[in-house]
Motif scaffolding. Structure first.
Motif, PDB file in Angstrom:
ATOM      1  N   ALA A 289     -11.192 -10.382 -47.571  1.00 44.10           N
ATOM      2  CA  ALA A 289     -10.519 -10.870 -48.776  1.00 44.10           C
ATOM      3  C   ALA A 289     -10.136 -12.334 -48.616  1.00 44.10           C
ATOM      4  O   ALA A 289     -10.244 -13.130 -49.567  1.00 44.10           O
ATOM      5  CB  ALA A 289      -9.281 -10.021 -49.071  1.00 44.10           C
ATOM      6  N   GLU A 290      -9.684 -12.704 -47.414  1.00 42.92           N
ATOM      7  CA  GLU A 290      -9.373 -14.111 -47.154  1.00 42.92           C
ATOM      8  C   GLU A 290     -10.596 -14.984 -47.368  1.00 42.92           C
ATOM      9  O   GLU A 290     -10.530 -16.048 -48.005  1.00 42.92           O
ATOM     10  CB  GLU A 290      -8.848 -14.273 -45.725  1.00 42.92           C
ATOM     11  N   LEU A 291     -11.739 -14.537 -46.821  1.00 45.72           N
ATOM     12  CA  LEU A 291     -12.960 -15.329 -46.954  1.00 45.72           C
ATOM     13  C   LEU A 291     -13.388 -15.457 -48.410  1.00 45.72           C
ATOM     14  O   LEU A 291     -13.822 -16.519 -48.862  1.00 45.72           O
ATOM     15  CB  LEU A 291     -14.093 -14.706 -46.131  1.00 45.72           C
ATOM     16  N   ALA A 292     -13.250 -14.376 -49.182  1.00 44.71           N
ATOM     17  CA  ALA A 292     -13.647 -14.415 -50.595  1.00 44.71           C
ATOM     18  C   ALA A 292     -12.788 -15.407 -51.367  1.00 44.71           C
ATOM     19  O   ALA A 292     -13.292 -16.191 -52.193  1.00 44.71           O
ATOM     20  CB  ALA A 292     -13.546 -13.019 -51.205  1.00 44.71           C
ATOM     21  N   VAL A 293     -11.479 -15.387 -51.129  1.00 44.44           N
ATOM     22  CA  VAL A 293     -10.585 -16.317 -51.813  1.00 44.44           C
ATOM     23  C   VAL A 293     -10.887 -17.756 -51.408  1.00 44.44           C
ATOM     24  O   VAL A 293     -10.905 -18.677 -52.239  1.00 44.44           O
ATOM     25  CB  VAL A 293      -9.115 -15.954 -51.511  1.00 44.44           C
ATOM     26  N   LEU A 294     -11.143 -17.946 -50.116  1.00 47.98           N
ATOM     27  CA  LEU A 294     -11.436 -19.302 -49.646  1.00 47.98           C
ATOM     28  C   LEU A 294     -12.745 -19.825 -50.225  1.00 47.98           C
ATOM     29  O   LEU A 294     -12.874 -21.012 -50.540  1.00 47.98           O
ATOM     30  CB  LEU A 294     -11.495 -19.315 -48.113  1.00 47.98           C
ATOM     31  N   ILE A 295     -13.746 -18.972 -50.381  1.00 49.64           N
ATOM     32  CA  ILE A 295     -15.019 -19.399 -50.971  1.00 49.64           C
ATOM     33  C   ILE A 295     -14.802 -19.855 -52.410  1.00 49.64           C
ATOM     34  O   ILE A 295     -15.298 -20.891 -52.842  1.00 49.64           O
ATOM     35  CB  ILE A 295     -16.057 -18.267 -50.900  1.00 49.64           C
ATOM     36  N   ALA A 296     -14.029 -19.067 -53.168  1.00 52.01           N
ATOM     37  CA  ALA A 296     -13.757 -19.446 -54.559  1.00 52.01           C
ATOM     38  C   ALA A 296     -12.988 -20.757 -54.632  1.00 52.01           C
ATOM     39  O   ALA A 296     -13.285 -21.640 -55.451  1.00 52.01           O
ATOM     40  CB  ALA A 296     -12.989 -18.324 -55.258  1.00 52.01           C
ATOM     41  N   ALA A 297     -11.998 -20.913 -53.768  1.00 52.57           N
ATOM     42  CA  ALA A 297     -11.219 -22.147 -53.758  1.00 52.57           C
ATOM     43  C   ALA A 297     -12.067 -23.334 -53.337  1.00 52.57           C
ATOM     44  O   ALA A 297     -11.925 -24.444 -53.857  1.00 52.57           O
ATOM     45  CB  ALA A 297     -10.013 -21.995 -52.831  1.00 52.57           C
ATOM     46  N   ASN A 298     -12.963 -23.097 -52.381  1.00 55.44           N
ATOM     47  CA  ASN A 298     -13.833 -24.190 -51.932  1.00 55.44           C
ATOM     48  C   ASN A 298     -14.803 -24.629 -53.014  1.00 55.44           C
ATOM     49  O   ASN A 298     -15.150 -25.806 -53.108  1.00 55.44           O
ATOM     50  CB  ASN A 298     -14.604 -23.751 -50.683  1.00 55.44           C
ATOM     51  N   LEU A 299     -15.268 -23.691 -53.840  1.00 56.99           N
ATOM     52  CA  LEU A 299     -16.157 -24.079 -54.935  1.00 56.99           C
ATOM     53  C   LEU A 299     -15.439 -25.005 -55.909  1.00 56.99           C
ATOM     54  O   LEU A 299     -15.992 -26.013 -56.373  1.00 56.99           O
ATOM     55  CB  LEU A 299     -16.657 -22.830 -55.660  1.00 56.99           C
ATOM     56  N   ALA A 300     -14.192 -24.666 -56.226  1.00 53.05           N
ATOM     57  CA  ALA A 300     -13.421 -25.542 -57.107  1.00 53.05           C
ATOM     58  C   ALA A 300     -13.167 -26.892 -56.448  1.00 53.05           C
ATOM     59  O   ALA A 300     -13.275 -27.950 -57.087  1.00 53.05           O
ATOM     60  CB  ALA A 300     -12.098 -24.861 -57.475  1.00 53.05           C
ATOM     61  N   ALA A 301     -12.847 -26.863 -55.165  1.00 52.89           N
ATOM     62  CA  ALA A 301     -12.612 -28.117 -54.452  1.00 52.89           C
ATOM     63  C   ALA A 301     -13.883 -28.944 -54.345  1.00 52.89           C
ATOM     64  O   ALA A 301     -13.826 -30.174 -54.327  1.00 52.89           O
ATOM     65  CB  ALA A 301     -12.044 -27.817 -53.060  1.00 52.89           C
TER      66      ALA A 301
END
Length: 485
Positions: free
Chosen positions: A416-428
């Motif tokens: 779940a951490e990795l999934a959230v980080l991937i989504a945040a990284n796409l926005a970043a």
């Protein structure tokens, strides 16, 4: 035999940005009184109906070392082929590099018996050294070379040099590895050749298909600007020349060839392969350090159609998006690997910060070179500092995402951490591209101011005729012909 090639740098060393605009070479004017068709005693090596005293348009170099058996029949065959098929004046230069057999005497005899053949004697070995010496001294607008064994079918010679004569391309190479090529050679050489070109693509991002085919041509002004940058004097000379030309944005034309392997070739495959790999490492390190002055190979602003501004189309946006996406995918993979590694020894926030910091440094350096085309060390520290500011924004986005996940559930899984980080990284990532383009690398989007007409000769300041205005029946004035080279 010419042995008085002047040492030192070539007569013309292009300053930064001093390559002239590519132009079609003028057509050969008819001879004023007699032609070679009417006068059988006219000098060979001129096009039918052309002035027999015209300077050669093509200079074909044949580098040789201990080739007493093959030299004479091959030169005579090439000479006869050019007389029969080539529509411009030409010259064949035999470049003997330190032969110890009868090769020098044969070359001298050929130069005396065939008017358009000359011979150059070098005291040191090295195919690259021979080509550098001859090309630096030549004044022909198009320079070419081929191996003495003539493994390549000569019918490919005119297609090889035609794009250079027309001004379409800067260099041209024969390729044995394209679908249209027809090649006869053993599996060992085939494997080594394909493996070497795969190494070039993987390590130096080369896009040309065949670096080692002994069948290449280059425009005069490009050679004079490129040769001072090429260090190798042996077999890696070709590869280094092509890599630097490609990185400088010059156009390389490829011609599929019919090629039959010479079973008596004296090339030492293992030794040559080792030298080539050393050359790949040296050139790759120089490119990574930004120590090569590739800006001296730039064409004048306006010569490239991509210089034209179109309403509503940001200049270079498509290429920059492609480069940024490629770098972004690799950076994301690096980030995830680093995060997973750091997560085993520290908490999620610390692992995220460390992984993002290291991947951001690598991302800024890669985007600087590959996406926005900024080379050299000037401004590198400022770019990294601005990149760290962008990194701080990305850190805030990703850290905020982790904090929100932690607030939503105290026992979130690693996936779940990795999934959230991937989504945040796409926005970043989207925000990062906008900031890099609009704030960090603004000089990459600012074109150099034009210095007059796009096709003016920037060495003389004299306007040159447009590509479609080259006279077809009137020879250019002598000083114009010289400046166009």
């Amino acid at each position: 035999m010419r042995t008085d090639i002047p040492p030192g740098p070539p007569r013309y060393l292009a300053p930064p940005g001093a390559l002239p605009a590519r132009q079609h070479l003028p057509a050969i004017p008819p001879a004023p009184a007699t032609s070679r068709d009417a006068d059988p005693k006219a000098a060979p090596g001129t096009a039918p109906g052309a002035d027999p005293g015209a300077a050669p348009v093509l200079d074909v170099t044949i580098p040789v070392h201990n080739e007493e058996r093959d030299l004479e029949p091959c030169v005579r065959r090439l000479h006869a082929h050019l007389l029969r098929t080539f529509p411009y004046p030409f010259r064949i230069t035999v470049a003997d590099n330190a032969s110890t057999d009868a090769t020098p005497e044969i070359a001298e005899r050929l130069a005396l018996s065939l008017p358009q053949v000359t011979a150059v004697r070098l005291d040191e070995k090295g195919r690259g050294r021979a080509l550098r010496t001859v090309w630096s001294a030549s004044t022909a607008p198009v320079l070419a070379y081929m191996d003495v064994d003539l493994s390549t079918d000569l019918n490919a010679l005119l297609p090889l040099v035609a794009p250079l004569i027309s001004g379409h391309s800067d260099l041209a190479i024969g390729t044995r590895l394209s679908r249209g090529s027809r090649v006869v050679r053993g599996p060992r050489r085939e494997l080594i050749s394909r493996a070497y070109n795969l190494v070039l693509r993987g390590s130096l991002a080369a896009r040309f298909s065949d670096a080692q085919c002994g069948f290449k041509a280059i425009r005069y002004e490009v050679a004079q600007a490129l040769l001072p940058l090429v260090e190798d004097t042996n077999w890696f000379f070709d590869t280094e020349l092509l890599i630097l030309a490609e990185r400088a944005g010059l156009r390389i034309h490829e011609v599929p060839v019919d090629w039959v392997d010479d079973p008596d070739s004296t090339v030492h495959l293992v030794r040559t392969a080792v030298e080539d790999l050393r050359g790949v490492w040296r050139v790759g390190r120089a490119l990574a350090a930004g120590s090569l002055p590739l800006d001296r190979l730039a064409r004048p602003f306006g010569d490239d159609p991509r210089d034209r501004a179109l309403p509503g189309v940001p200049r270079g946006l498509a290429r920059q998006l492609l480069g940024f996406c490629t770098v972004g995918v690799l950076s994301t993979l690096l980030y995830l690997l680093l995060y997973s590694g750091f997560r085993t020894v520290c908490g999620p926030q610390a692992a995220n910060a460390l992984a993002l910091l290291l991947s951001a440094l690598a991302n800024t350096a890669a985007n600087r070179r590959l996406t926005f085309g900024v080379r050299g060390r000037p401004g590198a520290v400022r770019h990294q500092a601005q990149g760290l500011v962008v990194f701080g924004i990305g850190l805030a986005l990703t850290s905020g995402s982790l904090a929100a996940l932690d607030a939503a559930g105290s026992h979130a899984s690693h996936s779940a951490e990795l999934a959230v980080l991937i989504a945040a990284n796409l926005a970043a990532t989207v925000l990062r591209f906008l900031l890099l383009r609009a704030w960090v690398f603004t000089e990459a989007r600012t074109p150099p101011p034009p210095t007059g007409h796009a096709h003016d000769d920037i060495r003389t300041g004299v306007p040159a005729p447009a590509h479609d205005d080259i006279p077809t029946g009137v020879p250019a004035p002598a000083h114009d012909r010289e400046s166009s080279r």
